[in-house]
Design an enzyme around this catalytic site. Structure first.
Site, PDB file in Angstrom:
ATOM      1  N   PHE A   1       0.868  -1.171   0.000  1.00  0.00           N
ATOM      2  CA  PHE A   1       0.000   0.000   0.000  1.00  0.00           C
ATOM      3  C   PHE A   1       0.913   1.231   0.000  1.00  0.00           C
ATOM      4  O   PHE A   1       1.414   1.634   1.054  1.00  0.00           O
ATOM      5  CB  PHE A   1      -0.914   0.001   1.221  1.00  0.00           C
ATOM      6  CG  PHE A   1      -1.961  -1.078   1.227  1.00  0.00           C
ATOM      7  CD1 PHE A   1      -3.291  -0.767   0.939  1.00  0.00           C
ATOM      8  CD2 PHE A   1      -1.640  -2.388   1.516  1.00  0.00           C
ATOM      9  CE1 PHE A   1      -4.267  -1.757   0.940  1.00  0.00           C
ATOM     10  CE2 PHE A   1      -2.601  -3.385   1.522  1.00  0.00           C
ATOM     11  CZ  PHE A   1      -3.924  -3.068   1.231  1.00  0.00           C
ATOM     12  N   ASP A   2       1.132   1.803  -1.170  1.00  0.00           N
ATOM     13  CA  ASP A   2       2.130   2.861  -1.270  1.00  0.00           C
ATOM     14  C   ASP A   2       1.708   4.154  -0.582  1.00  0.00           C
ATOM     15  O   ASP A   2       2.561   4.964  -0.227  1.00  0.00           O
ATOM     16  CB  ASP A   2       2.463   3.126  -2.743  1.00  0.00           C
ATOM     17  CG  ASP A   2       3.343   2.030  -3.331  1.00  0.00           C
ATOM     18  OD1 ASP A   2       3.848   1.203  -2.546  1.00  0.00           O
ATOM     19  OD2 ASP A   2       3.533   1.996  -4.550  1.00  0.00           O
TER      20      ASP A   2
ATOM     21  N   TYR B   1       9.670   1.051  -8.200  1.00  0.00           N
ATOM     22  CA  TYR B   1       8.821   1.701  -9.203  1.00  0.00           C
ATOM     23  C   TYR B   1       8.859   3.223  -9.075  1.00  0.00           C
ATOM     24  O   TYR B   1       9.031   3.770  -7.978  1.00  0.00           O
ATOM     25  CB  TYR B   1       7.367   1.240  -9.065  1.00  0.00           C
ATOM     26  CG  TYR B   1       6.988   0.115 -10.002  1.00  0.00           C
ATOM     27  CD1 TYR B   1       6.808   0.355 -11.364  1.00  0.00           C
ATOM     28  CD2 TYR B   1       6.809  -1.190  -9.545  1.00  0.00           C
ATOM     29  CE1 TYR B   1       6.451  -0.670 -12.237  1.00  0.00           C
ATOM     30  CE2 TYR B   1       6.452  -2.218 -10.402  1.00  0.00           C
ATOM     31  CZ  TYR B   1       6.281  -1.952 -11.748  1.00  0.00           C
ATOM     32  OH  TYR B   1       5.938  -2.966 -12.608  1.00  0.00           O
ATOM     33  N   ASP B   2       8.662   3.893 -10.204  1.00  0.00           N
ATOM     34  CA  ASP B   2       8.495   5.343 -10.260  1.00  0.00           C
ATOM     35  C   ASP B   2       7.130   5.637 -10.867  1.00  0.00           C
ATOM     36  O   ASP B   2       6.732   5.008 -11.860  1.00  0.00           O
ATOM     37  CB  ASP B   2       9.584   5.979 -11.130  1.00  0.00           C
ATOM     38  CG  ASP B   2      10.984   5.694 -10.612  1.00  0.00           C
ATOM     39  OD1 ASP B   2      11.601   6.612 -10.073  1.00  0.00           O
ATOM     40  OD2 ASP B   2      11.458   4.548 -10.766  1.00  0.00           O
ATOM     41  N   TYR B   3       6.423   6.587 -10.277  1.00  0.00           N
ATOM     42  CA  TYR B   3       5.077   6.934 -10.742  1.00  0.00           C
ATOM     43  C   TYR B   3       4.971   8.446 -10.947  1.00  0.00           C
ATOM     44  O   TYR B   3       5.313   9.228 -10.056  1.00  0.00           O
ATOM     45  CB  TYR B   3       4.018   6.515  -9.721  1.00  0.00           C
ATOM     46  CG  TYR B   3       3.973   5.046  -9.414  1.00  0.00           C
ATOM     47  CD1 TYR B   3       3.233   4.160 -10.202  1.00  0.00           C
ATOM     48  CD2 TYR B   3       4.661   4.531  -8.321  1.00  0.00           C
ATOM     49  CE1 TYR B   3       3.184   2.808  -9.902  1.00  0.00           C
ATOM     50  CE2 TYR B   3       4.613   3.176  -8.016  1.00  0.00           C
ATOM     51  CZ  TYR B   3       3.879   2.319  -8.815  1.00  0.00           C
ATOM     52  OH  TYR B   3       3.826   0.983  -8.528  1.00  0.00           O
TER      53      TYR B   3
ATOM     54  N   GLU C   1     -25.492   3.631  -0.363  1.00  0.00           N
ATOM     55  CA  GLU C   1     -24.077   3.274  -0.465  1.00  0.00           C
ATOM     56  C   GLU C   1     -23.877   1.852  -0.972  1.00  0.00           C
ATOM     57  O   GLU C   1     -22.912   1.579  -1.697  1.00  0.00           O
ATOM     58  CB  GLU C   1     -23.404   3.449   0.897  1.00  0.00           C
ATOM     59  CG  GLU C   1     -23.267   4.909   1.302  1.00  0.00           C
ATOM     60  CD  GLU C   1     -22.641   5.091   2.670  1.00  0.00           C
ATOM     61  OE1 GLU C   1     -21.848   6.029   2.839  1.00  0.00           O
ATOM     62  OE2 GLU C   1     -22.960   4.287   3.589  1.00  0.00           O
TER      63      GLU C   1
ATOM     64  N   GLY D   1      -0.879   4.136   2.189  1.00  0.00           N
ATOM     65  CA  GLY D   1      -1.175   3.829   3.574  1.00  0.00           C
ATOM     66  C   GLY D   1      -0.025   3.229   4.357  1.00  0.00           C
ATOM     67  O   GLY D   1       0.062   3.407   5.575  1.00  0.00           O
TER      68      GLY D   1
END
Length: 667
Positions: free
Chosen positions: A309-310, A394-396, A492, A312
């Protein structure tokens, strides 16, 4: 002076902007002083997260209201005691607002940078790990990089511990790309609080791939640079068409939006509006990427837990790159720094973290009319607000586009180095072979965009629109009838939806209290890409922890504390938090103050061409006005006149032209 839409006309826009602005250095410093004074940040304490705790928009935007003093949320962990705290501090009032000690059973605060270096030091001293390495002929510890990874769901005997699960890679030299040489089959569990290795499991002995992947070294590439590339120069001799103030409020050709930055989410936008006949009409109150999760699909014993979870777990915004003119952004660039807090609670500034510029976007509209002989076209341009992060391998890049026609788009560009493994052999079902003996597990990148909509006000509703074939009959005797079905999502639970491109399924967000000139509700449509959502069994650990990613759309009633779709404390959380917990109440979302959560992303089966560095792959979504305006809103865009296309010449004659340089500048 541009007017404001009636729904927000009585608010003090300058005061609201000041209340929502990015962190200020003096606020970080004052908050740290309070935390130290109150005994919450001692010698072994670390600030995991620090960010603005936004005021409830219902009070912030209330007519005549004045913003409250700014408050800040800090997530703290003490490596001496293992205790974690969730704290709210108000430096303007020089006080703690609240302190909650976390129960480890409810998850841990996000990973802090100190854990990365600490884990390698601990593992290098463990005899079991050394024996596993020696068995593989690896005895030079200086070449062995220990890669700490978030632990996923805790096992029964790990409850209450703060754990990293670790893989090992060989880095032959300081310049070597260690991802080319995974030591697969060995997993190490480390408790970062007690500083002990809990277990070393040697599952399988797979050969360490030997071929290097040093794409960053010209001598390794082994061939000359490609010849024949002519320069492309992008110039704006008169400067950009936008302005930005000290609170990050940006005005561009009718668009107005506030730009801010958060350690967890990265870019955050507030009060996004667009001018229409002199009235500034709101579209979004708040927009961000609230979570990003990368589930790996190799179920082997050494990899079953590999899901990151990048936002959180790792706090994506804190890994923002400092951008460079001509490399990350091209043209007339305005850069903004990002102010954060480091793990000691001190001010940390990332220079040039945000890039703002304009770019040509091709044809906006065009028509040659055979009857009246007219020929008209206009070129589109868009405002681009972006940032880039590096999270591990990774790069985003996150690129938000605002166009002249009212469109809002997000494009996420994924690049960097794929996470590698040893390749077990031909026909392995869960990974690709990239180089001799080098594998890359199949995986996904699943993002959650949190869109707090405000289409001409805070009362909004969502309809699902689908293309439908009309059955042959009296109303459709030829069988050629096509129609569109409209289904209101009223609660919901009803609003938990999957995309379906075969039906052209989209979601219309409208305001039932505001009508356009034809009597319909004003609205915007969310166009999903419709790629796969989470590909994991419903009973799996990752499905329980990342339930948000199993649906393309969720709609919730606005609640200021509901910010993160997988919950506040994702690190080592057993699951069930966030969207599945909130929506169990099945609140009414029909004509209410609502938030849309849109899951989108990539399902990646790595190719040989993705190694040793991956060309950009992208994913995103689009928001388009739908009955929001009375007609095409770009009829007032002037005709483009340039060196290559002069009025009346058909655009075919090539004229010489002069290059004008205009350097990017800071803001």
């Amino acid at each position: 002076m541009t007017e404001t839409a009636p729904a927000l006309a009585e608010t003090d826009s300058a005061a609201v902007a000041a209340a929502l602005a990015s962190l200020r250095p003096e606020e970080v410093a004052a908050s740290r002083a309070i935390l130290v004074r109150e005994g919450l940040l001692g010698p072994d304490g670390h600030v995991s997260y620090f960010g603005l705790l936004e005021q409830d928009k219902r009070t912030l935007l209330a007519p005549g209201a004045r913003p409250e003093p700014r408050r800040f949320r800090a997530m703290l962990v003490d490596f001496g005691t293992g205790a974690s705290h969730d704290v709210v501090v108000c430096p303007a009032e020089d006080r703690l607002v609240s302190v909650v000690e976390l129960d480890p059973a409810d998850g841990q605060v996000p990973v802090v940078l100190a854990e990365f270096g600490l884990v390698e030091e601990i593992v290098h001293q463990d005899e079991r790990w050394r024996a596993a390495m020696a068995k593989r002929g690896l005895t030079d510890l200086t070449t062995l990089r220990v890669n700490p990874l978030s632990a996923g769901a805790p096992a029964t005997d790990e409850a209450g511990r703060r754990i990293q699960r670790c893989f090992t890679f060989v880095q032959k030299t300081p310049d070597d790309l260690g991802w080319a040489h995974p030591v697969d089959g060995v997993t190490v569990m480390v408790d970062v609080v007690t500083r002990e290795v809990l277990d070393v499991i040697d599952y399988v002995d797979l050969p360490v791939p030997q071929e290097d992947g040093n794409f960053h070294l010209p001598e390794w590439v082994g061939k000359p640079e490609r010849a024949g590339l002519k320069p492309i120069e992008i110039t704006q001799p008169e400067g950009p068409s936008f302005t930005i103030d000290e609170n990050g409020v940006l005005d561009w050709l009718g668009w107005r939006l506030q730009v801010s930055f958060d350690q967890r989410e990265g870019l955050v936008f507030h009060n996004v509006s667009i001018a229409d006949d002199g009235v500034q009409r709101p579209v979004l109150y708040r927009a961000s990427i609230a979570e990003m999760m990368v589930p790996y699909g190799d179920p082997s014993p050494q990899r079953w837990f590999q899901n990151f979870f990048d936002c959180g777990e790792y706090l994506l915004g804190g890994f923002a790159n400092s951008l460079e003119l001509g490399c990350d952004c091209v043209g007339d660039i305005t850069y903004l720094d990002a102010t954060l807090a480091d793990n000691a609670g001190n001010v940390r500034v990332i220079p040039q973290a945000i890039c703002i510029h304009e770019e040509d976007a091709g044809i906006l509209w065009k028509h040659f009319d055979n009857w009246n002989g007219s020929s008209d076209s206009r070129r589109n341009r868009r405002l681009v607000v972006s940032f880039f992060v590096t999270v591990g391998n990774y790069d985003y890049g996150f690129y938000w586009y605002f166009s002249l026609d009212g469109n809002i788009e997000l494009e996420v560009k994924a690049t960097g180095v794929v996470f590698t493994s040893a390749y077990p052999g031909p026909g392995y079902a869960y990974a690709s072979e990239l180089a001799p003996g080098l594998g890359a597990p199949y995986h996904q990148h699943l993002f959650s965009a949190r869109l707090d909509t405000m289409i001409d006000g805070t009362v909004n509703a969502v309809d699902e629109l689908e293309a439908a074939l009309v059955p042959r009959g009296p109303a459709n005797p030829t069988g050629t009838g096509i129609t569109q079905t409209v289904t209101r999502l009223r609660t919901e639970k009803e609003a938990q939806r999957m995309a379906d491109n075969a039906k052209n399924r989209v979601w219309l967000i409208s305001n039932p209290e505001r009508q356009n000139r034809l009597g319909g509700d004003v609205g915007y449509v969310l166009y999903p890409e419709g790629k796969p959502a989470l590909l994991a069994d419903e009973q799996s650990d990752i499905h329980q922890r990342a339930t948000y990613s199993a649906k393309h759309l969720w709609v919730t009633a606005y609640e200021p504390s509901e910010l993160y779709p997988a919950g506040d404390f994702v690190n080592m959380h057993p699951g069930g938090a966030g969207l599945p917990k909130w929506t169990a109440a099945d609140r009414d979302v029909d004509g209410a103050d609502i938030v849309l959560w849109h899951t989108f992303g990539l399902t990646h089966f790595p190719r040989i061409e993705d190694w040793p560095v991956m060309p950009v792959d992208s994913a995103g979504f689009t928001l388009k006005p739908h009955g929001f305006f009375g007609a095409n809103p770009t009829l007032d865009i002037p005709e483009t006149v340039g060196d290559h296309c002069a009025p009346g010449d058909g655009g075919h004659e090539h004229h010489g032209h002069e290059h004008h340089g205009h350097e990017g500048h800071g803001a």
